[in-house]
Design a protein around this motif. Structure first.
Motif, PDB file in Angstrom:
ATOM      1  N   GLY A  38       0.826  -1.216   0.000  1.00 27.17           N
ATOM      2  CA  GLY A  38       0.000   0.000   0.000  1.00 27.17           C
ATOM      3  C   GLY A  38       0.854   1.257   0.000  1.00 27.17           C
ATOM      4  N   VAL A  39       1.930   1.241   0.798  1.00 32.30           N
ATOM      5  CA  VAL A  39       2.815   2.404   0.869  1.00 32.30           C
ATOM      6  C   VAL A  39       3.565   2.588  -0.454  1.00 32.30           C
ATOM      7  CG1 VAL A  39       4.827   3.405   2.037  1.00 32.30           C
ATOM      8  CG2 VAL A  39       3.089   2.199   3.371  1.00 32.30           C
ATOM      9  N   ILE A  40       4.093   1.492  -0.967  1.00 31.96           N
ATOM     10  CA  ILE A  40       4.851   1.572  -2.225  1.00 31.96           C
ATOM     11  C   ILE A  40       3.954   2.100  -3.353  1.00 31.96           C
ATOM     12  CG2 ILE A  40       6.145   0.238  -3.963  1.00 31.96           C
ATOM     13  CD1 ILE A  40       7.611   0.392  -1.263  1.00 31.96           C
ATOM     14  N   ASP A  41       2.751   1.554  -3.441  1.00 33.64           N
ATOM     15  CA  ASP A  41       1.817   1.999  -4.488  1.00 33.64           C
ATOM     16  C   ASP A  41       1.476   3.479  -4.327  1.00 33.64           C
ATOM     17  OD1 ASP A  41       1.847  -0.510  -5.489  1.00 33.64           O
ATOM     18  OD2 ASP A  41      -0.149  -1.093  -4.763  1.00 33.64           O
ATOM     19  N   ALA A  42       1.277   3.888  -3.064  1.00 34.96           N
ATOM     20  CA  ALA A  42       0.917   5.293  -2.821  1.00 34.96           C
ATOM     21  C   ALA A  42       2.082   6.230  -3.166  1.00 34.96           C
ATOM     22  CB  ALA A  42       0.495   5.469  -1.367  1.00 34.96           C
ATOM     23  N   ILE A  43       3.299   5.796  -2.877  1.00 33.31           N
ATOM     24  CA  ILE A  43       4.485   6.597  -3.249  1.00 33.31           C
ATOM     25  C   ILE A  43       4.544   6.739  -4.772  1.00 33.31           C
ATOM     26  CG2 ILE A  43       7.029   6.565  -3.365  1.00 33.31           C
ATOM     27  CD1 ILE A  43       7.018   5.370  -0.504  1.00 33.31           C
ATOM     28  N   TYR A 342       3.987   8.796   4.179  1.00 37.70           N
ATOM     29  CA  TYR A 342       4.640   8.068   5.289  1.00 37.70           C
ATOM     30  C   TYR A 342       5.080   9.088   6.339  1.00 37.70           C
ATOM     31  CZ  TYR A 342       8.344   4.975   7.245  1.00 37.70           C
ATOM     32  OH  TYR A 342       9.147   4.209   8.062  1.00 37.70           O
ATOM     33  N   PRO A 343       4.097   9.775   6.931  1.00 34.31           N
ATOM     34  CA  PRO A 343       4.435  10.938   7.773  1.00 34.31           C
ATOM     35  C   PRO A 343       5.000  10.571   9.139  1.00 34.31           C
ATOM     36  CG  PRO A 343       2.065  10.587   7.741  1.00 34.31           C
ATOM     37  CD  PRO A 343       2.639   9.582   6.808  1.00 34.31           C
ATOM     38  N   ASN A 344       4.871   9.294   9.544  1.00 31.68           N
ATOM     39  CA  ASN A 344       5.372   8.888  10.860  1.00 31.68           C
ATOM     40  C   ASN A 344       6.401   7.774  10.725  1.00 31.68           C
ATOM     41  OD1 ASN A 344       3.541  10.605  12.471  1.00 31.68           O
ATOM     42  ND2 ASN A 344       1.987   9.342  11.463  1.00 31.68           N
ATOM     43  N   PRO A 345       7.562   8.104  10.175  1.00 31.87           N
ATOM     44  CA  PRO A 345       8.554   7.052   9.943  1.00 31.87           C
ATOM     45  C   PRO A 345       9.064   6.469  11.256  1.00 31.87           C
ATOM     46  CG  PRO A 345       9.526   9.217   9.569  1.00 31.87           C
ATOM     47  CD  PRO A 345       8.061   9.438   9.798  1.00 31.87           C
ATOM     48  N   ARG A 408      17.635  -5.781  -0.548  1.00 28.05           N
ATOM     49  CA  ARG A 408      16.312  -5.954   0.069  1.00 28.05           C
ATOM     50  C   ARG A 408      15.467  -4.689  -0.109  1.00 28.05           C
ATOM     51  NH1 ARG A 408      18.087  -7.478   4.809  1.00 28.05           N
ATOM     52  NH2 ARG A 408      17.650  -5.721   6.177  1.00 28.05           N
ATOM     53  N   TRP A 409      16.094  -3.536   0.136  1.00 30.07           N
ATOM     54  CA  TRP A 409      15.353  -2.279   0.024  1.00 30.07           C
ATOM     55  C   TRP A 409      14.996  -1.989  -1.434  1.00 30.07           C
ATOM     56  CZ3 TRP A 409      19.262   0.989   3.420  1.00 30.07           C
ATOM     57  CH2 TRP A 409      19.218   0.522   4.745  1.00 30.07           C
ATOM     58  N   LEU A 410      15.984  -2.222  -2.292  1.00 30.99           N
ATOM     59  CA  LEU A 410      15.773  -1.945  -3.712  1.00 30.99           C
ATOM     60  C   LEU A 410      14.646  -2.816  -4.277  1.00 30.99           C
ATOM     61  CD1 LEU A 410      16.866  -0.367  -6.194  1.00 30.99           C
ATOM     62  CD2 LEU A 410      18.478  -2.254  -6.549  1.00 30.99           C
ATOM     63  N   ASN A 411      14.578  -4.048  -3.781  1.00 28.28           N
ATOM     64  CA  ASN A 411      13.561  -4.974  -4.271  1.00 28.28           C
ATOM     65  C   ASN A 411      12.143  -4.516  -3.995  1.00 28.28           C
ATOM     66  OD1 ASN A 411      14.990  -6.855  -5.690  1.00 28.28           O
ATOM     67  ND2 ASN A 411      15.441  -8.123  -3.898  1.00 28.28           N
ATOM     68  N   ILE A 481      10.918   8.837  -6.834  1.00 28.39           N
ATOM     69  CA  ILE A 481      10.155   7.692  -6.321  1.00 28.39           C
ATOM     70  C   ILE A 481      11.111   6.672  -5.706  1.00 28.39           C
ATOM     71  CG2 ILE A 481       8.755   5.704  -7.034  1.00 28.39           C
ATOM     72  CD1 ILE A 481       7.442   7.678  -9.124  1.00 28.39           C
ATOM     73  N   LEU A 482      12.212   6.406  -6.411  1.00 25.48           N
ATOM     74  CA  LEU A 482      13.204   5.453  -5.898  1.00 25.48           C
ATOM     75  C   LEU A 482      13.783   5.937  -4.562  1.00 25.48           C
ATOM     76  CD1 LEU A 482      15.019   2.938  -6.167  1.00 25.48           C
ATOM     77  CD2 LEU A 482      16.615   4.339  -7.508  1.00 25.48           C
ATOM     78  N   ALA A 483      14.135   7.220  -4.487  1.00 28.35           N
ATOM     79  CA  ALA A 483      14.708   7.763  -3.243  1.00 28.35           C
ATOM     80  C   ALA A 483      13.702   7.638  -2.105  1.00 28.35           C
ATOM     81  CB  ALA A 483      15.119   9.224  -3.446  1.00 28.35           C
ATOM     82  N   ALA A 484      12.433   7.904  -2.394  1.00 28.61           N
ATOM     83  CA  ALA A 484      11.399   7.799  -1.351  1.00 28.61           C
ATOM     84  C   ALA A 484      11.251   6.350  -0.891  1.00 28.61           C
ATOM     85  CB  ALA A 484      10.073   8.343  -1.881  1.00 28.61           C
ATOM     86  N   ILE A 485      11.277   5.411  -1.836  1.00 31.87           N
ATOM     87  CA  ILE A 485      11.118   3.993  -1.472  1.00 31.87           C
ATOM     88  C   ILE A 485      12.323   3.502  -0.661  1.00 31.87           C
ATOM     89  CG2 ILE A 485      11.040   1.635  -2.412  1.00 31.87           C
ATOM     90  CD1 ILE A 485       9.228   2.766  -4.668  1.00 31.87           C
ATOM     91  N   LEU A 486      13.518   3.882  -1.080  1.00 33.53           N
ATOM     92  CA  LEU A 486      14.717   3.472  -0.334  1.00 33.53           C
ATOM     93  C   LEU A 486      14.687   4.040   1.084  1.00 33.53           C
ATOM     94  CD1 LEU A 486      17.487   3.852  -3.085  1.00 33.53           C
ATOM     95  CD2 LEU A 486      16.632   1.701  -2.105  1.00 33.53           C
ATOM     96  N   ALA A 487      14.266   5.303   1.200  1.00 39.25           N
ATOM     97  CA  ALA A 487      14.193   5.929   2.532  1.00 39.25           C
ATOM     98  C   ALA A 487      13.142   5.223   3.390  1.00 39.25           C
ATOM     99  CB  ALA A 487      13.856   7.411   2.398  1.00 39.25           C
ATOM    100  N   TYR A 488      12.011   4.905   2.786  1.00 37.81           N
ATOM    101  CA  TYR A 488      10.947   4.186   3.510  1.00 37.81           C
ATOM    102  C   TYR A 488      11.459   2.828   4.009  1.00 37.81           C
ATOM    103  CZ  TYR A 488       7.129   0.766   3.689  1.00 37.81           C
ATOM    104  OH  TYR A 488       6.318  -0.274   4.045  1.00 37.81           O
ATOM    105  N   MET A 489      12.103   2.083   3.116  1.00 41.27           N
ATOM    106  CA  MET A 489      12.588   0.750   3.490  1.00 41.27           C
ATOM    107  C   MET A 489      13.690   0.826   4.550  1.00 41.27           C
ATOM    108  SD  MET A 489      10.808  -1.575   2.025  1.00 41.27           S
ATOM    109  CE  MET A 489      11.778  -3.095   2.091  1.00 41.27           C
ATOM    110  N   ALA A 490      14.578   1.790   4.401  1.00 41.56           N
ATOM    111  CA  ALA A 490      15.661   1.945   5.373  1.00 41.56           C
ATOM    112  C   ALA A 490      15.096   2.335   6.734  1.00 41.56           C
ATOM    113  CB  ALA A 490      16.644   3.001   4.883  1.00 41.56           C
ATOM    114  N   SER A 491      14.074   3.145   6.707  1.00 38.79           N
ATOM    115  CA  SER A 491      13.440   3.579   7.952  1.00 38.79           C
ATOM    116  C   SER A 491      12.726   2.415   8.646  1.00 38.79           C
ATOM    117  CB  SER A 491      12.443   4.707   7.647  1.00 38.79           C
ATOM    118  OG  SER A 491      11.557   4.885   8.725  1.00 38.79           O
TER     119      SER A 491
END
Ligand SMILES: [Zn+2]
Length: 520
Positions: A38-43, A342-345, A408-411, A481-491
């Motif tokens: 859901g988060v990935i799709d929304a990003i 993703y306002p509450n990382p 893992r994050w990139l995937n 989009i990639l930077a946001a997804i990587l940041a989300y996954m790292a978080s």
């Protein structure tokens, strides 16, 4: 679309794994983190359907312009970014890291008035001294091929009252692709050999004066020259690299290759043109310099950090659109998307828009020195700084563990984005080139999300043509989009990353930031 906290926290995380298999496995098993679709799709949706990149690009690159360290435009850009983050509800601030020679570019007018009238394409180099109300009208002279420094000293008085040409005269002004496409193989070989020879001979000509490209203009100035004419051709149609002047009283200008070679050939033929040059610039004394920092506070681990990173400053021949306007826009847009989706990382997401990267990674080096508490608790940093292209490579910077967590994050990224990213592990630790290296130098996990070239090094990097129109926004959208997804996954990663230097790899040493620059 606004999502609630619920979907951010439904990740199958470390806690679940811990219950079943014990704490030891926590973080050591790649399967411990499943991205929330859901988060990935929304990003993806926010970055694609509500992209703010063009708007941001126009405001920053067209509205503010180039961002040379120490100029009012750099400070204006810092303030613009803070205001933009505030609009998005993101906390931001400018943090002073040093001071620099303050300078503001004014007009550059360069005309040939004899043997005929022609306005020349050219501009003063950065930090060239302004001429006030004066205009210099003078004949041109070429730095001759002299035997040695004694011959140079004997020749030097002849520059008095002249504009001195100190750069090579290109014989063919066509780019590599053009030559490869159209030249006969024998012509191509001949042109390449000729270029090589000319380049070597010109370097030797400078060397024989006993001076360098840096000290030669100063010697000419002292000898009473009216101005220094340079050309730093970037090996493409209409492109010159525009760097800095070393003179203190007389103008140093870059004249576009086509016009520079015209003047050179006329002079060489015994018919030296007369040019009229007028430049203006303001000296503003010693001014403070800043990094712009913005953050979305972590809710579970606020003292662990995921960083997005891109230098904010530029050279000023163009508007710094791809160096590093596009990296800047990528990270700002990623922050905007993250704040919305993703306002509450779990961890704090911090972005660094660095000052004075171009003079030696100064803003980021200063940040690393000033914030050991952040650097020590860095989950990962992603920097982008090589043009407008879509990201095509990601390397492990010499550490052992990124091969697990970065993959893992990139995937988590959609196939269309991740499949074109070539990864390499462990890779080599970056020793310079851009701001991630400031972090790698102290053993922190700084990474470069690296772009497809789009002929960056020839056509836009540090050139007079680094402008808005060169931006390929679809590629930049991909990167935000990639930077946001990587940041989300790292978080969200259940574990704090561990980063061990791969045995046998020679590590770069930390370099201190220059905290006061531009004054010699
Ligand atoms: Zn750059």
């Amino acid at each position: 679309m606004k999502l609630t906290d619920k979907i951010f926290r439904s990740t199958i995380g470390c806690k679940a794994t811990t219950f079943i298999t014990g704490a030891i496995l926590c973080g050591s098993i790649a399967l411990a983190q499943t991205p929330n679709k859901g988060v990935i799709d929304a990003i993806m949706k926010e970055g694609t359907q509500n992209s703010q990149l063009e708007k941001l690009g126009r405001e920053l690159l067209d509205g503010v312009g180039p961002r040379l360290v120490g100029t009012p435009q750099m400070k204006q850009a810092n303030d613009w970014a803070v205001a933009k983050y505030a609009e998005w509800g993101i906390t931001a601030r400018n943090e002073q890291w040093g001071t620099w020679r303050g300078w503001e570019r004014g007009v550059s007018h360069i005309d040939m008035i004899l043997p005929r009238v022609k306005s020349l394409e050219g501009t003063q180099l950065a930090w060239s001294p302004g001429m006030g109300k004066k205009t210099a009208t003078a004949q041109v002279i070429i730095l001759p091929d002299l035997a040695d420094s004694i011959a140079f000293k004997n020749w030097l008085p002849t520059v008095k009252g002249k504009f001195v040409m100190i750069s090579i005269c290109q014989s063919i002004g066509r780019d590599e692709n053009n030559l490869k496409t159209f030249a006969l193989p024998s012509t191509y070989t001949k042109i390449k050999a000729e270029r090589d020879t000319l380049t070597k001979l010109w370097a030797a000509r400078i060397k024989k004066t006993g001076l360098t490209t840096k000290t030669l203009p100063v010697a000419l100035e002292k000898a009473g020259a009216a101005g220094v004419l340079t050309n730093y051709w970037s090996a493409g149609f209409g492109v010159d690299k525009i760097f800095q002047a070393y003179t203190k009283k007389i103008p140093t200008v870059d004249i576009g290759m086509e016009d520079y070679t015209l003047i050179y050939r006329l002079t060489e033929a015994g018919n030296p043109p007369t040019l009229k040059i007028h430049t203006e610039a303001k000296e503003l004394g010693e001014v403070p310099t800043f990094n712009t920092l913005a953050e979305i506070k972590g809710t579970e681990k606020p003292n662990e950090y995921v960083m997005l990173s891109a230098h904010f400053d530029s050279w000023d021949g163009g508007t710094g659109a791809t160096d590093n306007g596009t990296g800047t826009l990528t990270m700002m847009e990623a922050m905007r998307i993250l704040k919305k989706i993703y306002p509450n990382p779990k961890r704090t997401i911090l972005v660094g828009h660095w000052g004075s990267e171009e003079q030696g990674l100064n803003g980021s080096r200063a940040f690393v020195e000033d914030h050991p508490e952040i650097v020590a608790n860095l989950q990962a940093l992603f920097n982008q700084d090589n043009g407008t292209g879509r990201v095509t490579s990601l390397a492990g910077q010499g550490y052992v563990e990124p091969k697990d967590y970065l993959i893992r994050w990139l995937n988590a990224a959609p196939d269309t984005i991740k499949n074109r990213v070539k990864t390499s592990f462990p890779g080599q630790p970056g020793s310079g080139g851009s701001d991630f290296a400031s972090f790698v130098a102290v053993g922190a996990p700084g990474f470069s999300i690296s772009s497809l070239s789009w002929d960056y090094s020839t056509y836009t990097w540090h050139t007079n043509r680094d402008t808005y129109d060169k931006i390929i926004f679809d590629d930049v959208r991909n990167n935000a989009i990639l930077a946001a997804i990587l940041a989300y996954m790292a978080s969200e990663d259940p574990a704090k990353t561990i980063n061990t230097k791969t045995p046998g790899i020679k590590w770069p040493v930390q370099t201190k930031a220059t905290r006061r620059g531009g004054f010699d």
